[in-house]
Write a protein that holds these residues in place. Sequence first.
Motif, PDB file in Angstrom:
ATOM      1  N   GLY A  34       1.142  -0.960   0.387  1.00 52.24           N
ATOM      2  CA  GLY A  34       0.350  -0.283   0.027  1.00 52.24           C
ATOM      3  C   GLY A  34       0.963   1.175  -0.208  1.00 52.24           C
ATOM      4  N   ALA A  35       1.970   1.323   0.909  1.00 47.88           N
ATOM      5  CA  ALA A  35       2.828   2.014   1.135  1.00 47.88           C
ATOM      6  C   ALA A  35       3.380   2.807  -0.586  1.00 47.88           C
ATOM      7  N   LEU A  36       4.169   2.316  -1.449  1.00 47.14           N
ATOM      8  CA  LEU A  36       4.800   1.867  -2.318  1.00 47.14           C
ATOM      9  C   LEU A  36       3.916   2.191  -3.316  1.00 47.14           C
ATOM     10  N   ALA A  37       2.489   1.677  -3.545  1.00 47.40           N
ATOM     11  CA  ALA A  37       1.355   1.777  -4.176  1.00 47.40           C
ATOM     12  C   ALA A  37       0.856   3.389  -4.252  1.00 47.40           C
ATOM     13  N   LYS A  38       1.042   4.202  -3.369  1.00 51.54           N
ATOM     14  CA  LYS A  38      -0.006   5.672  -2.373  1.00 51.54           C
ATOM     15  C   LYS A  38       1.018   6.806  -3.380  1.00 51.54           C
ATOM     16  N   ARG A  39       2.857   6.499  -3.380  1.00 54.82           N
ATOM     17  CA  ARG A  39       3.527   7.073  -4.680  1.00 54.82           C
ATOM     18  C   ARG A  39       3.163   6.932  -5.561  1.00 54.82           C
ATOM     19  N   GLN A  40       2.577   6.529  -6.030  1.00 55.99           N
ATOM     20  CA  GLN A  40       2.852   6.326  -7.886  1.00 55.99           C
ATOM     21  C   GLN A  40       1.160   6.622  -8.305  1.00 55.99           C
ATOM     22  N   TRP A  41       0.001   6.836  -7.176  1.00 56.16           N
ATOM     23  CA  TRP A  41      -0.791   7.393  -7.882  1.00 56.16           C
ATOM     24  C   TRP A  41      -1.071   8.820  -7.274  1.00 56.16           C
ATOM     25  N   LYS A  42      -1.099   9.746  -8.199  1.00 58.78           N
ATOM     26  CA  LYS A  42      -1.046  11.681  -8.050  1.00 58.78           C
ATOM     27  C   LYS A  42      -2.312  12.242  -8.195  1.00 58.78           C
ATOM     28  N   SER A  43      -3.582  11.279  -8.376  1.00 65.88           N
ATOM     29  CA  SER A  43      -4.764  12.282  -8.469  1.00 65.88           C
ATOM     30  C   SER A  43      -5.632  10.720  -8.407  1.00 65.88           C
ATOM     31  N   TYR A  44      -7.419  11.618  -7.543  1.00 68.56           N
ATOM     32  CA  TYR A  44      -8.062   9.942  -7.578  1.00 68.56           C
ATOM     33  C   TYR A  44      -8.395   9.663  -9.223  1.00 68.56           C
ATOM     34  N   ASP A  45      -8.142   9.195 -10.416  1.00 73.78           N
ATOM     35  CA  ASP A  45      -7.933   8.128 -10.880  1.00 73.78           C
ATOM     36  C   ASP A  45      -7.342   7.440 -10.730  1.00 73.78           C
ATOM     37  N   GLU A  46      -5.940   8.301 -10.775  1.00 75.06           N
ATOM     38  CA  GLU A  46      -5.258   6.850 -10.259  1.00 75.06           C
ATOM     39  C   GLU A  46      -5.578   6.381  -9.153  1.00 75.06           C
ATOM     40  N   TYR A  47      -6.421   6.965  -8.189  1.00 73.04           N
ATOM     41  CA  TYR A  47      -6.361   5.798  -7.080  1.00 73.04           C
ATOM     42  C   TYR A  47      -7.117   5.171  -7.026  1.00 73.04           C
ATOM     43  N   LEU A  48      -8.250   5.274  -8.389  1.00 71.10           N
ATOM     44  CA  LEU A  48      -8.896   4.032  -8.688  1.00 71.10           C
ATOM     45  C   LEU A  48      -8.477   3.194  -9.160  1.00 71.10           C
ATOM     46  N   VAL A  49      -7.736   3.968 -10.015  1.00 67.10           N
ATOM     47  CA  VAL A  49      -7.773   2.937 -11.505  1.00 67.10           C
ATOM     48  C   VAL A  49      -6.526   2.594 -11.747  1.00 67.10           C
ATOM     49  N   GLY A  50      -5.081   2.670 -11.057  1.00 67.56           N
ATOM     50  CA  GLY A  50      -3.356   3.228 -11.540  1.00 67.56           C
ATOM     51  C   GLY A  50      -3.456   3.693 -13.092  1.00 67.56           C
ATOM     52  N   LYS A  51      -2.413   2.898 -13.100  1.00 61.99           N
ATOM     53  CA  LYS A  51      -1.947   3.885 -14.776  1.00 61.99           C
ATOM     54  C   LYS A  51      -1.498   3.161 -15.579  1.00 61.99           C
ATOM     55  N   ARG A  52      -3.125   2.352 -16.033  1.00 60.01           N
ATOM     56  CA  ARG A  52      -3.528   1.212 -16.512  1.00 60.01           C
ATOM     57  C   ARG A  52      -1.943   0.384 -17.087  1.00 60.01           C
ATOM     58  N   ASP A  53      -1.120  -0.230 -16.129  1.00 59.46           N
ATOM     59  CA  ASP A  53       0.111  -0.440 -16.970  1.00 59.46           C
ATOM     60  C   ASP A  53       0.765  -2.413 -16.312  1.00 59.46           C
ATOM     61  N   ILE A  54      -0.334  -2.420 -15.707  1.00 58.28           N
ATOM     62  CA  ILE A  54      -0.343  -3.584 -14.905  1.00 58.28           C
ATOM     63  C   ILE A  54       0.148  -4.813 -15.935  1.00 58.28           C
ATOM     64  N   GLY A  55       0.557  -5.641 -15.495  1.00 58.94           N
ATOM     65  CA  GLY A  55       1.169  -7.556 -16.662  1.00 58.94           C
ATOM     66  C   GLY A  55       0.559  -7.953 -16.647  1.00 58.94           C
ATOM     67  N   PRO A  56       0.118  -9.178 -17.114  1.00 60.97           N
ATOM     68  CA  PRO A  56      -0.658 -10.032 -17.135  1.00 60.97           C
ATOM     69  C   PRO A  56      -0.337 -11.534 -16.073  1.00 60.97           C
ATOM     70  N   TRP A  57       0.672 -11.150 -15.428  1.00 62.55           N
ATOM     71  CA  TRP A  57       0.976 -12.239 -14.439  1.00 62.55           C
ATOM     72  C   TRP A  57       0.715 -11.285 -13.286  1.00 62.55           C
ATOM     73  N   VAL A  58       0.828 -10.585 -12.660  1.00 65.05           N
ATOM     74  CA  VAL A  58      -0.503  -9.994 -12.351  1.00 65.05           C
ATOM     75  C   VAL A  58      -1.365  -9.528 -12.296  1.00 65.05           C
ATOM     76  N   THR A  59      -2.389  -9.418 -13.176  1.00 64.91           N
ATOM     77  CA  THR A  59      -2.819  -9.593 -13.406  1.00 64.91           C
ATOM     78  C   THR A  59      -4.054 -10.483 -13.346  1.00 64.91           C
ATOM     79  N   GLY A  60      -3.291 -11.135 -13.756  1.00 64.76           N
ATOM     80  CA  GLY A  60      -4.010 -13.543 -13.911  1.00 64.76           C
ATOM     81  C   GLY A  60      -4.277 -13.948 -12.424  1.00 64.76           C
ATOM     82  N   LEU A  61      -2.882 -12.548 -11.512  1.00 59.24           N
ATOM     83  CA  LEU A  61      -2.937 -13.467 -10.009  1.00 59.24           C
ATOM     84  C   LEU A  61      -4.120 -12.567  -9.512  1.00 59.24           C
ATOM     85  N   ALA A  62      -4.340 -12.361  -9.772  1.00 61.95           N
ATOM     86  CA  ALA A  62      -5.609 -10.942  -9.175  1.00 61.95           C
ATOM     87  C   ALA A  62      -6.690 -11.274  -9.348  1.00 61.95           C
ATOM     88  N   LEU A  63      -6.893 -12.051 -10.474  1.00 62.08           N
ATOM     89  CA  LEU A  63      -8.144 -11.878 -11.328  1.00 62.08           C
ATOM     90  C   LEU A  63      -8.834 -13.304  -9.646  1.00 62.08           C
TER      91      LEU A  63
END
Length: 525
Positions: A34-63
């Motif tokens: 959470g702390a590492l992720a908080k450094r990356q988002w700068k707006s409320y939109d990015e808080y909600l959806v990130g930067k749309r750059d997450i790859g298939p391994w993390v996406t698949g494991l998250a699903l």
Amino acid sequence: MSTTFLSIPEPSTGMVVGSIIGAACLLGLAVLLGALAKRQWKSYDEYLVGKRDIGPWVTGLALTGSYISGWAFCGSTAVVYKVGFSGMWFAGIWTLVGIIPTVWLAATKTREFSEKLGSATITETIGRRFESKALQTLVAVSMLFFLFIYSVGQLKAAGAVWYAVTGLPPFWCLLISVIIAWIFLALGGYTGTQWFIAVKGAFLGFVGGVLGVWAIIHAGGFSNISDALMAQKPSLMALMDPTLPKVGVTQLFSSMVGIMATPVIFVTMAVGFPHNVSRFLGMKKLNRRDFITLCAVVWLTAGIPVMLDCSSNGLVARMIFGENLLANKQWGPDLAAPMLAWAIGGSGLISLYVTGLVGAALGTLSAMVFIMSANVTRDIIKLWRPQTSDKSLLSLGYVLIALFLFLPFYWTLKRPPELLALFMGLAAMGLGAIFFFVNVISYYWKGATKLGAMLTVIYGTIAALWGGWAVFGRSPALLGMGTMEWILIGGCAVTYFGGSLISKAPSQELLDKLFDKKKVAAGKA
């Protein structure tokens, strides 16, 4: 054949210490991500959806982590424990195919539509797809209702496992789970939640597979399991148990109508669950190789381990404990999986299982609570009051996360559902029947309209409410859970396609933006 069964054990020092260490590591990881992720988002939109750059391994494991919830890791095992082999229709077999259609039908389309529409939530994607603020608001309210019901089940799963290993009162078991969830949700937003769910998804796939295989080995194979169940009660061996009532929840195990409804429940809920489909919002654009990787990751970590964990563990738990677990009024058969881990593996295995189950319940709970908070902040307040600042939305979001964690905490404490997976099944059926059409089919059918979508949301929500009363709320039940699924899915299909055919489609400009010529032709077909 021995008829002496183990009773619920008293927590040992090793069980308590190992489980606390595992949970502490889980909490530490959640806070770190959470702390590492908080450094990356700068707006409320990015808080909600990130930067749309997450790859298939993390996406698949998250699903996987979103799908393998308290339902899969705890509640479904309880179904098999209580009714035997007939419960495997609901608990494990359809898991092999239920989650993969989510990737096939929703992965690239969710990412594509949300990017083209500039939307940060599934609800907002639906609203902009149909150019309707009213529909977006209606969808947000409907999601809140269903996700709240589903969150009660997740919290019960987390509380049950804490009780199993610590013996603490239910209040403390549930409160610990709520505190953990709030901390990393408030810190990390979408990206932090996605990474945490991905890590626990990988861990769950491992633990579920190990426990499932080890349970079969410990029991001496299915021959010994079958002999033990036959000695207890021959009906436990039936793939369709006609001795169970053909109305109420047991229709899923006692009637062909219920059994045939089971794959429909699993496919539509997997594809229609907003907390599943939301895993694709922050995904990067995939090439063919990435897409194949995504499919493989999901199938290997969600399909096989869950089937083993749910099905074999329920049978072996019944073999070892008999009906003893049913005597516990607070947690009941939902103790089957954690108690099995204790019985066959001692402190070490149950510590791993506790860490996995707490992660399973809290990961899925956090995904749902995050959506519920966004339903209010982004999909209602920001929609109707666009001048609201990001700072105000973030502050309100933190409060709403706490509220949406407290409400299921209170309900689970005061009136826990008797059988976790079947209680959650009602919410799954409602969500699946509505959003399979309103969200996913709308990716492919150009002729879908806001009237069809609105009628589907209204019908599905009312039908699920009535179905909850008809299946759970009266004694004897008015109809079976399988019959209720056919009423839900059939009615949603009629309202969605019928309402769309008699009304005007969205603007041509929007359709041209979303559908190229090839996709338009597919939609007309």
